[in-house]
Design an enzyme around this catalytic site. Structure first.
Site, mmCIF file in Angstrom:
data_model
loop_
_atom_site.group_PDB
_atom_site.id
_atom_site.type_symbol
_atom_site.label_atom_id
_atom_site.label_comp_id
_atom_site.label_asym_id
_atom_site.label_seq_id
_atom_site.Cartn_x
_atom_site.Cartn_y
_atom_site.Cartn_z
ATOM 1 N N TYR A 97 -2.219 -0.160 -9.677
ATOM 2 C CA TYR A 97 -1.009 0.909 -9.592
ATOM 3 C C TYR A 97 0.112 0.056 -9.088
ATOM 4 C CZ TYR A 97 -2.045 1.439 -4.728
ATOM 5 O OH TYR A 97 -2.637 0.957 -3.412
ATOM 6 N N LYS B 257 -13.546 -4.560 2.295
ATOM 7 C CA LYS B 257 -14.383 -3.179 2.007
ATOM 8 C C LYS B 257 -15.863 -3.494 2.105
ATOM 9 C CE LYS B 257 -11.465 -0.919 -1.020
ATOM 10 N NZ LYS B 257 -11.086 -0.390 -2.325
ATOM 11 N N ASN C 168 -14.354 2.361 2.407
ATOM 12 C CA ASN C 168 -12.871 2.399 2.224
ATOM 13 C C ASN C 168 -12.444 3.236 3.492
ATOM 14 O OD1 ASN C 168 -13.400 5.102 1.037
ATOM 15 N ND2 ASN C 168 -11.687 4.705 -0.035
ATOM 16 N N SER D 212 -0.724 4.355 0.659
ATOM 17 C CA SER D 212 -1.447 5.193 1.410
ATOM 18 C C SER D 212 -0.785 5.700 2.559
ATOM 19 C CB SER D 212 -2.632 4.400 1.876
ATOM 20 O OG SER D 212 -3.645 4.095 0.994
ATOM 21 N N LEU E 17 -7.383 0.557 -12.195
ATOM 22 C CA LEU E 17 -7.478 0.889 -10.913
ATOM 23 C C LEU E 17 -6.158 0.272 -10.265
ATOM 24 C CD1 LEU E 17 -10.231 2.058 -11.456
ATOM 25 C CD2 LEU E 17 -11.187 0.524 -9.447
ATOM 26 N N GLY F 196 -15.521 -4.661 -4.484
ATOM 27 C CA GLY F 196 -15.868 -3.341 -3.849
ATOM 28 C C GLY F 196 -15.548 -2.240 -4.627
ATOM 29 N N ALA F 197 -14.392 -2.416 -5.417
ATOM 30 C CA ALA F 197 -13.972 -1.070 -6.204
ATOM 31 C C ALA F 197 -14.876 -1.089 -7.322
ATOM 32 C CB ALA F 197 -12.286 -1.241 -6.564
ATOM 33 N N SER G 49 0.848 -1.229 -0.001
ATOM 34 C CA SER G 49 0.027 0.102 -0.019
ATOM 35 C C SER G 49 0.749 1.291 0.012
ATOM 36 C CB SER G 49 -1.192 -0.151 1.266
ATOM 37 O OG SER G 49 -1.485 1.090 1.429
ATOM 38 N N ASP H 108 -13.811 5.841 -2.669
ATOM 39 C CA ASP H 108 -13.407 5.427 -3.965
ATOM 40 C C ASP H 108 -14.407 6.160 -4.906
ATOM 41 O OD1 ASP H 108 -11.148 3.848 -3.143
ATOM 42 O OD2 ASP H 108 -12.651 2.064 -2.972
HETATM 43 P P1 NAP Z 1 -12.270 -7.314 -4.296
HETATM 44 O O1 NAP Z 1 -13.479 -6.911 -3.523
HETATM 45 O O2 NAP Z 1 -11.467 -8.270 -3.636
HETATM 46 O O3 NAP Z 1 -12.547 -7.620 -5.726
HETATM 47 C C1 NAP Z 1 -11.572 -8.177 -6.623
HETATM 48 C C2 NAP Z 1 -12.435 -8.400 -8.068
HETATM 49 O O4 NAP Z 1 -11.164 -8.761 -8.999
HETATM 50 C C3 NAP Z 1 -13.276 -9.332 -8.235
HETATM 51 O O5 NAP Z 1 -14.163 -9.071 -9.154
HETATM 52 C C4 NAP Z 1 -12.520 -10.665 -8.527
HETATM 53 O O6 NAP Z 1 -13.090 -11.591 -9.280
HETATM 54 C C5 NAP Z 1 -11.517 -10.030 -9.480
HETATM 55 N N1 NAP Z 1 -10.281 -10.785 -9.650
HETATM 56 C C6 NAP Z 1 -9.506 -10.937 -8.844
HETATM 57 N N2 NAP Z 1 -8.490 -11.574 -9.026
HETATM 58 C C7 NAP Z 1 -8.476 -11.853 -10.532
HETATM 59 C C8 NAP Z 1 -7.791 -12.642 -11.446
HETATM 60 N N3 NAP Z 1 -6.933 -13.389 -11.405
HETATM 61 N N4 NAP Z 1 -8.488 -12.741 -12.571
HETATM 62 C C9 NAP Z 1 -9.632 -11.901 -12.979
HETATM 63 N N5 NAP Z 1 -10.245 -11.498 -12.001
HETATM 64 C C10 NAP Z 1 -9.937 -11.272 -10.719
HETATM 65 O O7 NAP Z 1 -11.282 -5.963 -4.536
HETATM 66 P P2 NAP Z 1 -11.575 -4.491 -4.855
HETATM 67 O O8 NAP Z 1 -11.527 -3.854 -3.515
HETATM 68 O O9 NAP Z 1 -12.743 -4.306 -5.815
HETATM 69 O O10 NAP Z 1 -10.177 -3.901 -5.634
HETATM 70 C C11 NAP Z 1 -9.877 -4.326 -6.652
HETATM 71 C C12 NAP Z 1 -8.655 -3.774 -7.156
HETATM 72 O O11 NAP Z 1 -8.604 -2.580 -7.203
HETATM 73 C C13 NAP Z 1 -7.426 -4.022 -6.379
HETATM 74 O O12 NAP Z 1 -6.234 -4.145 -6.736
HETATM 75 C C14 NAP Z 1 -7.402 -2.496 -5.460
HETATM 76 O O13 NAP Z 1 -5.955 -2.240 -5.311
HETATM 77 C C15 NAP Z 1 -7.931 -1.669 -6.735
HETATM 78 N N6 NAP Z 1 -8.233 -0.526 -6.130
HETATM 79 C C16 NAP Z 1 -7.431 0.636 -6.460
HETATM 80 C C17 NAP Z 1 -7.959 2.030 -5.836
HETATM 81 C C18 NAP Z 1 -7.216 3.313 -6.329
HETATM 82 O O14 NAP Z 1 -7.260 4.122 -5.308
HETATM 83 N N7 NAP Z 1 -6.444 3.154 -7.145
HETATM 84 C C19 NAP Z 1 -9.041 1.847 -5.143
HETATM 85 C C20 NAP Z 1 -9.834 0.799 -4.781
HETATM 86 C C21 NAP Z 1 -9.334 -0.244 -5.345
HETATM 87 P P3 NAP Z 1 -14.062 -12.563 -8.648
HETATM 88 O O15 NAP Z 1 -15.266 -12.156 -8.175
HETATM 89 O O16 NAP Z 1 -14.062 -13.701 -9.587
HETATM 90 O O17 NAP Z 1 -13.142 -13.212 -7.579
#
Ligand code: NAP
Length: 288
Positions: A233, A76, A97, A27, A231, A140-141, A25, A112
């Site tokens: 990074y 989240k 978040n 953050s 999303l 969640g994202a 992270s 977010d």
């Molecule tokens: P999450 O709730 O754990 O959801 C992850 C999502 O990604 C689910 O849809 C999951 O699919 C899918 N996924 C995970 N591994 C995968 C793979 N190998 N192949 C295909 N799909 C895959 O996580 P989240 O909170 O939504 O976060 C998702 C990403 O966004 C993270 O990398 C996080 O760091 C990033 N993010 C960035 C910011 C920013 O400010 N830049 C903010 C928020 C989040 P399934 O449902 O099939 O498991």
């Protein structure tokens, strides 16, 4: 070990992030740079919290009189259910978040949504109104991204996810959030969907530093009219963003959203307008 802030005293208040894993992270870097700049007696630390320990960790926010925490993957959605109160937007998204500790009452927010909107505005000043969008991911994202796209009048949001049921659940929920048509995309339909939409969003961890690098959708369908928002990074540009730019598309990685959601969280905890340039420089210079 390098000191995180100038001076830590018995009055120093604690902020932090709960994630699992969390060592990647940025953050803490962003928030500590801002706290130092503003001369606030607060420090921000990262805590690796296993899913089965989340309730104990959230209780510790009260016990330790922490001012608040960010929660990230995979907490989240679960964290929302542990709050005393939840902001209406976060409630609609179904994920938080940011937790604010208001004298023992924990309030859940989702910065977010505004973070994503601000990041998109930086590359698409006219906004997403009337545009066709594809979101890959349904966690969640992705929920925050879809909420932002609907709120800003996207014409249609298509959702593809590795686990189709989660995409379906998100599309069904999002149909009630506004006027935008929300629907799922199957793996077979994905290449055509990629080619025909205006805006593509990767809301999966694919592309995160040290993780899977293969693109989350068929990048051979990308073209110069696309706007791609990743999303994920790392300290350098992600593979998806590099590929998209190579095809002439406008593309940004998750750093801008990361900064903008941090700006909103900082405001909730401190009441201050965050020193955004200081935050940006902290990760551009890789202060760790
Ligand atoms: P999450 O709730 O754990 O959801 C992850 C999502 O990604 C689910 O849809 C999951 O699919 C899918 N996924 C995970 N591994 C995968 C793979 N190998 N192949 C295909 N799909 C895959 O996580 P989240 O909170 O939504 O976060 C998702 C990403 O966004 C993270 O990398 C996080 O760091 C990033 N993010 C960035 C910011 C920013 O400010 N830049 C903010 C928020 C989040 P399934 O449902 O099939 O498991």
């Amino acid at each position: 070990m390098q000191a995180l802030t100038g001076r830590i005293s018995a009055q120093t208040r604690l902020l932090g992030i709960f994630g699992h894993p969390v060592a990647h992270s940025l953050s803490p870097v962003i928030h500590n740079a801002a706290l130092r700049h503003d001369g606030l007696d607060m420090v921000y630390l990262a805590f690796d919290v296993a899913p089965e320990q989340l309730d104990v960790a959230v209780q510790a926010v009260r016990t330790l009189h922490m001012r608040g925490v960010n929660v990230t993957v995979p907490h989240k959605e679960t964290a929302l259910r542990l709050m005393d109160d939840v902001d209406p937007l976060a409630s609609r998204v179904g994920a938080i978040n940011t937790i604010v500790n208001d004298q023992g009452r924990l309030l859940g927010h989702n910065t977010d949504v505004t973070g994503f909107t601000s990041a998109v505005d930086s590359v698409l000043p006219e906004g997403v109104g009337g545009l066709e969008c594809l979101v890959v991911g349904a966690g969640g994202a992705a929920r925050a991204v879809v909420a932002a796209l609907v709120e800003h009048g996207a014409k249609r949001v298509r959702i593809y996810n590795r686990t189709p049921d989660r995409a379906l659940a998100l599309s069904l929920a999002a149909c009630h959030w506004g006027q935008t048509t929300c629907e799922t995309v199957s793996l077979e339909e994905l290449p055509t969907a990629v080619r025909t939409v205006d805006v593509l969003v990767n809301a999966t961890p694919i592309g995160l530093a040290g993780g899977i690098k293969e693109p989350p959708f068929p990048v051979d369908k990308l073209h110069s009219s696309h706007v791609v928002v990743d999303l994920a990074y790392s300290l350098s540009t992600t593979t998806l963003v590099q590929t998209a730019r190579g095809k002439g598309a406008v593309a940004i990685d998750g750093r801008e959203m990361l900064i903008m959601q941090a700006v909103a969280s900082y405001r909730l905890w401190t009441g201050l307008r965050a020193p955004i340039d200081v935050m940006r420089r902290s990760i551009d210079h890789g202060e760790r």
